[in-house]
Design a protein around this motif. Structure first.
Motif, PDB file in Angstrom:
ATOM      1  N   SER A 214      11.284   4.861  -7.588  1.00 39.39           N
ATOM      2  CA  SER A 214      12.451   5.322  -6.831  1.00 39.39           C
ATOM      3  C   SER A 214      13.218   4.183  -6.187  1.00 39.39           C
ATOM      4  O   SER A 214      14.402   4.317  -5.863  1.00 39.39           O
ATOM      5  CB  SER A 214      12.002   6.291  -5.736  1.00 39.39           C
ATOM      6  N   GLY A 215      12.528   3.063  -6.003  1.00 35.58           N
ATOM      7  CA  GLY A 215      13.148   1.964  -5.268  1.00 35.58           C
ATOM      8  C   GLY A 215      13.153   2.209  -3.777  1.00 35.58           C
ATOM      9  O   GLY A 215      13.818   1.502  -3.013  1.00 35.58           O
ATOM     10  N   THR A 216      12.394   3.226  -3.325  1.00 38.49           N
ATOM     11  CA  THR A 216      12.395   3.582  -1.905  1.00 38.49           C
ATOM     12  C   THR A 216      10.988   3.732  -1.323  1.00 38.49           C
ATOM     13  O   THR A 216      10.845   4.167  -0.185  1.00 38.49           O
ATOM     14  CB  THR A 216      13.145   4.915  -1.691  1.00 38.49           C
ATOM     15  N   THR A 217       9.943   3.374  -2.076  1.00 38.35           N
ATOM     16  CA  THR A 217       8.566   3.530  -1.588  1.00 38.35           C
ATOM     17  C   THR A 217       8.348   2.671  -0.339  1.00 38.35           C
ATOM     18  O   THR A 217       8.516   1.451  -0.376  1.00 38.35           O
ATOM     19  CB  THR A 217       7.559   3.125  -2.679  1.00 38.35           C
ATOM     20  N   LEU A 218       7.973   3.311   0.767  1.00 34.52           N
ATOM     21  CA  LEU A 218       7.930   2.629   2.061  1.00 34.52           C
ATOM     22  C   LEU A 218       7.027   1.406   2.056  1.00 34.52           C
ATOM     23  O   LEU A 218       7.441   0.311   2.470  1.00 34.52           O
ATOM     24  CB  LEU A 218       7.472   3.613   3.150  1.00 34.52           C
ATOM     25  N   GLU A 219       5.762   1.575   1.596  1.00 37.16           N
ATOM     26  CA  GLU A 219       4.828   0.445   1.630  1.00 37.16           C
ATOM     27  C   GLU A 219       5.319  -0.706   0.763  1.00 37.16           C
ATOM     28  O   GLU A 219       5.239  -1.880   1.150  1.00 37.16           O
ATOM     29  CB  GLU A 219       3.439   0.887   1.142  1.00 37.16           C
ATOM     30  N   THR A 220       5.860  -0.371  -0.418  1.00 38.35           N
ATOM     31  CA  THR A 220       6.306  -1.409  -1.350  1.00 38.35           C
ATOM     32  C   THR A 220       7.527  -2.143  -0.817  1.00 38.35           C
ATOM     33  O   THR A 220       7.618  -3.378  -0.910  1.00 38.35           O
ATOM     34  CB  THR A 220       6.604  -0.781  -2.723  1.00 38.35           C
ATOM     35  N   LEU A 221       8.472  -1.408  -0.229  1.00 34.74           N
ATOM     36  CA  LEU A 221       9.672  -2.064   0.305  1.00 34.74           C
ATOM     37  C   LEU A 221       9.342  -2.888   1.549  1.00 34.74           C
ATOM     38  O   LEU A 221       9.984  -3.913   1.795  1.00 34.74           O
ATOM     39  CB  LEU A 221      10.742  -1.018   0.624  1.00 34.74           C
ATOM     40  N   THR A 222       8.325  -2.458   2.289  1.00 29.96           N
ATOM     41  CA  THR A 222       7.886  -3.271   3.426  1.00 29.96           C
ATOM     42  C   THR A 222       7.328  -4.600   2.933  1.00 29.96           C
ATOM     43  O   THR A 222       7.656  -5.680   3.477  1.00 29.96           O
ATOM     44  CB  THR A 222       6.809  -2.511   4.231  1.00 29.96           C
ATOM     45  N   ASN A 223       6.521  -4.550   1.884  1.00 39.77           N
ATOM     46  CA  ASN A 223       5.986  -5.790   1.318  1.00 39.77           C
ATOM     47  C   ASN A 223       7.067  -6.605   0.629  1.00 39.77           C
ATOM     48  O   ASN A 223       6.992  -7.841   0.605  1.00 39.77           O
ATOM     49  CB  ASN A 223       4.857  -5.461   0.339  1.00 39.77           C
ATOM     50  N   GLU A 224       8.067  -5.948   0.063  1.00 40.36           N
ATOM     51  CA  GLU A 224       9.197  -6.670  -0.531  1.00 40.36           C
ATOM     52  C   GLU A 224       9.871  -7.538   0.535  1.00 40.36           C
ATOM     53  O   GLU A 224      10.169  -8.726   0.300  1.00 40.36           O
ATOM     54  CB  GLU A 224      10.210  -5.678  -1.104  1.00 40.36           C
ATOM     55  N   SER A 225      10.111  -6.961   1.703  1.00 35.59           N
ATOM     56  CA  SER A 225      10.753  -7.726   2.783  1.00 35.59           C
ATOM     57  C   SER A 225       9.867  -8.890   3.226  1.00 35.59           C
ATOM     58  O   SER A 225      10.360  -9.997   3.500  1.00 35.59           O
ATOM     59  CB  SER A 225      11.038  -6.802   3.971  1.00 35.59           C
ATOM     60  N   PHE A 226       8.565  -8.643   3.286  1.00 30.55           N
ATOM     61  CA  PHE A 226       7.604  -9.682   3.655  1.00 30.55           C
ATOM     62  C   PHE A 226       7.688 -10.843   2.668  1.00 30.55           C
ATOM     63  O   PHE A 226       7.737 -12.025   3.053  1.00 30.55           O
ATOM     64  CB  PHE A 226       6.198  -9.074   3.644  1.00 30.55           C
ATOM     65  N   VAL A 227       7.734 -10.509   1.364  1.00 35.01           N
ATOM     66  CA  VAL A 227       7.770 -11.537   0.319  1.00 35.01           C
ATOM     67  C   VAL A 227       9.108 -12.265   0.311  1.00 35.01           C
ATOM     68  O   VAL A 227       9.158 -13.506   0.195  1.00 35.01           O
ATOM     69  CB  VAL A 227       7.487 -10.902  -1.058  1.00 35.01           C
ATOM     70  N   LYS A 228      10.192 -11.533   0.444  1.00 35.72           N
ATOM     71  CA  LYS A 228      11.512 -12.185   0.465  1.00 35.72           C
ATOM     72  C   LYS A 228      11.623 -13.175   1.617  1.00 35.72           C
ATOM     73  O   LYS A 228      12.187 -14.272   1.465  1.00 35.72           O
ATOM     74  CB  LYS A 228      12.622 -11.128   0.566  1.00 35.72           C
ATOM     75  N   ASP A 229      11.084 -12.785   2.758  1.00 30.13           N
ATOM     76  CA  ASP A 229      11.100 -13.684   3.911  1.00 30.13           C
ATOM     77  C   ASP A 229      10.311 -14.955   3.600  1.00 30.13           C
ATOM     78  O   ASP A 229      10.741 -16.071   3.931  1.00 30.13           O
ATOM     79  CB  ASP A 229      10.510 -12.965   5.125  1.00 30.13           C
ATOM     80  N   ALA A 230       9.170 -14.802   2.920  1.00 28.52           N
ATOM     81  CA  ALA A 230       8.346 -15.964   2.569  1.00 28.52           C
ATOM     82  C   ALA A 230       9.050 -16.848   1.546  1.00 28.52           C
ATOM     83  O   ALA A 230       8.963 -18.087   1.608  1.00 28.52           O
ATOM     84  CB  ALA A 230       7.004 -15.500   2.014  1.00 28.52           C
TER      85      ALA A 230
END
Length: 527
Positions: A214-230
């Motif tokens: 969906s591109g909206t999975t909460l846990e996955t998008l939270t980790n996406e932000s974590f990775v993008k920040d890194a």
């Protein structure tokens, strides 16, 4: 014409229940004819695998009734309806097409205005083209350097299956010179998971795969932000380090942060997605597209055997029906998956999700309560580790747990050592043999603490070695087994409403839209 009926309405169901306890393993495996039974109670599988059920509590009469049950429940016909595109996922009113990712079993299936087999083949080709460009240096990072690792960000079926498959083939790929890139996985929303993985890799040379239908999975998008920040903190460009596996309608499509998108669709559930782009992207990058293609070939071979009407020629159907007998007639509550291969260290965890998320249901396909038990609890660990852990309960506990052993004649690396006249691999295989017989036959002893009751049934799936093709066949075997059991119980094995309530309540907590027990427990964590 196919009819969907509850198990307890079928004549063969009552016959099956009446045969409970008919076979004593100590008798059939503890006599001079044991070798004959071991030889006869064996079925060839796909890709060189074999399924041996000599240590199961079945005989010719029980097998005959199970064959009748398969016919009455129209199990093979229901599989045919599934792969020909009928809507068998009644909960979500969808087709179920994961078998179509690895081969054409029946007629063309059209959906969303396209031929779905052609769609899956194109996605596989697009992933192969991308992986080849990464491997040959056509695609490089912002410094012009080749990528050396890949990291998947996903949860549930977007993590467990691909992770298990990667670990299963990592040593094989290294031994066969097909290892291209190391792989890691971030799944848990616990920040320690992402932090640990990111600290162990060179972010500047890593491709991250975000997997979310969906591109909206909460846990996955939270980790996406974590990775993008890194990625940004490492001085890198996000768009040079991220790709997505998502649906064609996802908000991730067209997002400039992603250098490529590979598509999946609603007709493949997460736990069935290892042969789709969900597994294809990371396995093709890690080992090469050719290895992923071999993996698909093995799965396709297993799917073809699942079309056989004769249960003696259809190992997935036979395995499923024996499991139904154990669950509904023998009343065994659990099944242990015991791979005697370190490469399959996460395979039991994947099968746990596959089976329990699919068949952990208490209503039938029409949403009506059922009066018989369905899916068992699934657990397991690799042997011989498990022998020094929970096997105590399996051998001498008050409950009987059926066992499924998986073993291979040879290891993947070819490296071994001889100690006390035998190699480590021979010792491993000797333990498999010993455990099967010990569980089945037990041992009497004057000291009750040292007495083993036996009568613990098991099956054995084995082959010469674990390769991409045998792994694909092994995976498809269990997928098809779970499917056939769901058909038998007349439940929908392809939705998972049971995971939704907790998600909704977690969102309520985070938005502080709570009272009562939610609010009380939230106070423990400052929420």
């Amino acid at each position: 014409m196919i009819t969907w009926s509850n198990l307890d309405t079928l004549p063969s169901y009552k016959k099956m229940l009446s045969l409970k306890g008919q076979v004593k393993l100590a008798e059939v495996l503890g006599n001079a004819d044991a070798a004959k039974r071991v030889a006869e109670y064996s079925v060839p599988m796909a890709a060189g695998l074999k399924y041996n059920y000599a240590a199961k509590q079945v005989n010719e009469q029980i097998l005959s009734v199970l064959s009748d049950l398969a016919k009455e429940a129209q199990l093979v016909e229901k599989f045919e309806a599934l792969y020909n595109g009928e809507v068998v996922n009644t909960g979500e009113k969808r087709m179920v097409l994961h078998q179509l990712t690895r081969g054409q079993l029946g007629k063309d299936v059209m959906a969303d205005g396209k031929n779905k087999r052609d769609f899956y083949v194109k996605i596989q080709k697009d992933i192969a083209d991308f992986a080849n460009k990464v491997h040959n240096g056509e695609l490089v990072n912002e410094k012009g350097e080749k990528y050396t690792s890949v990291c998947q960000i996903g949860i549930g079926g977007s993590d467990l299956g691909p992770r298990a498959m990667y670990l299963a083939l990592e040593n094989w790929a290294k031994a066969n010179n097909t290892f291209k890139m190391s792989a890691n996985f971030i799944s848990n929303v616990d920040p320690d998971d992402a932090a640990s993985v990111l600290a162990s890799i060179d972010i500047s040379k890593t491709i991250f795969i975000l997997v979310s239908k969906s591109g909206t999975t909460l846990e996955t998008l939270t980790n996406e932000s974590f990775v993008k920040d890194a990625i940004k903190k490492a001085g890198c460009e996000v768009s040079k380090h991220m790709i997505a596996v998502t649906s064609e309608t996802s908000p991730l499509v067209g997002n400039p942060d992603y250098m490529a998108c590979f598509f999946m669709d609603d007709y493949i559930g997460g736990r069935y997605s290892s042969t789709s782009a969900v597994g294809g992207a990371i396995l093709s990058l890690a080992f090469g597209p050719e290895v992923f293609a071999q993996f698909l070939d093995g799965a396709s071979e297993a799917d073809k055997t699942a079309k056989e009407a004769d249960i003696r020629k259809n190992p997935a159907l036979l395995d499923a029906l024996i499991g139904v007998y154990e669950r509904n007639a023998q009343e065994y509550p659990a099944t242990a998956i015991l791979p005697y291969s370190q490469a399959l260290s996460r395979f039991p965890a994947h099968l746990q999700q596959l089976d329990m998320e699919s068949n952990g249901k208490s209503v039938n396909r029409d949403g009506k309560p059922i009066s018989y038990v369905t899916g068992p609890v699934i657990f397991g660990e690799p042997g011989t580790n498990g022998q020094h852990s929970f096997y105590q309960l399996l051998h001498q506990g008050t409950d009987i747990t059926p066992l499924q052993f998986i073993a291979f004649n040879n290891n993947q690396t070819g490296k071994d050592v001889v100690i006390e006249d035998s190699t480590s691999q021979k010792k491993l295989c000797a333990n498999v043999v010993a455990q099967i017989v010990a569980f089945a036959c037990g041992k009497a002893d004057a000291d009750p603490n040292k007495s083993f009751a036996g009568e613990r049934p098991s099956s054995l799936i084995y082959a010469d070695a674990l390769t991409p093709k045998t792994l694909g066949a092994l995976l498809a075997h269990f997928e098809n087994k779970v499917m056939f059991q769901g058909f038998t119980w007349n439940i929908n094995s392809f939705d998972q409403e049971g995971v939704q309530l907790g998600k909704k309540l977690a969102k309520a907590v985070l938005s502080k839209n709570y009272d009562g027990a939610l609010k009380a427990y939230s106070s423990f964590f400052g929420l």
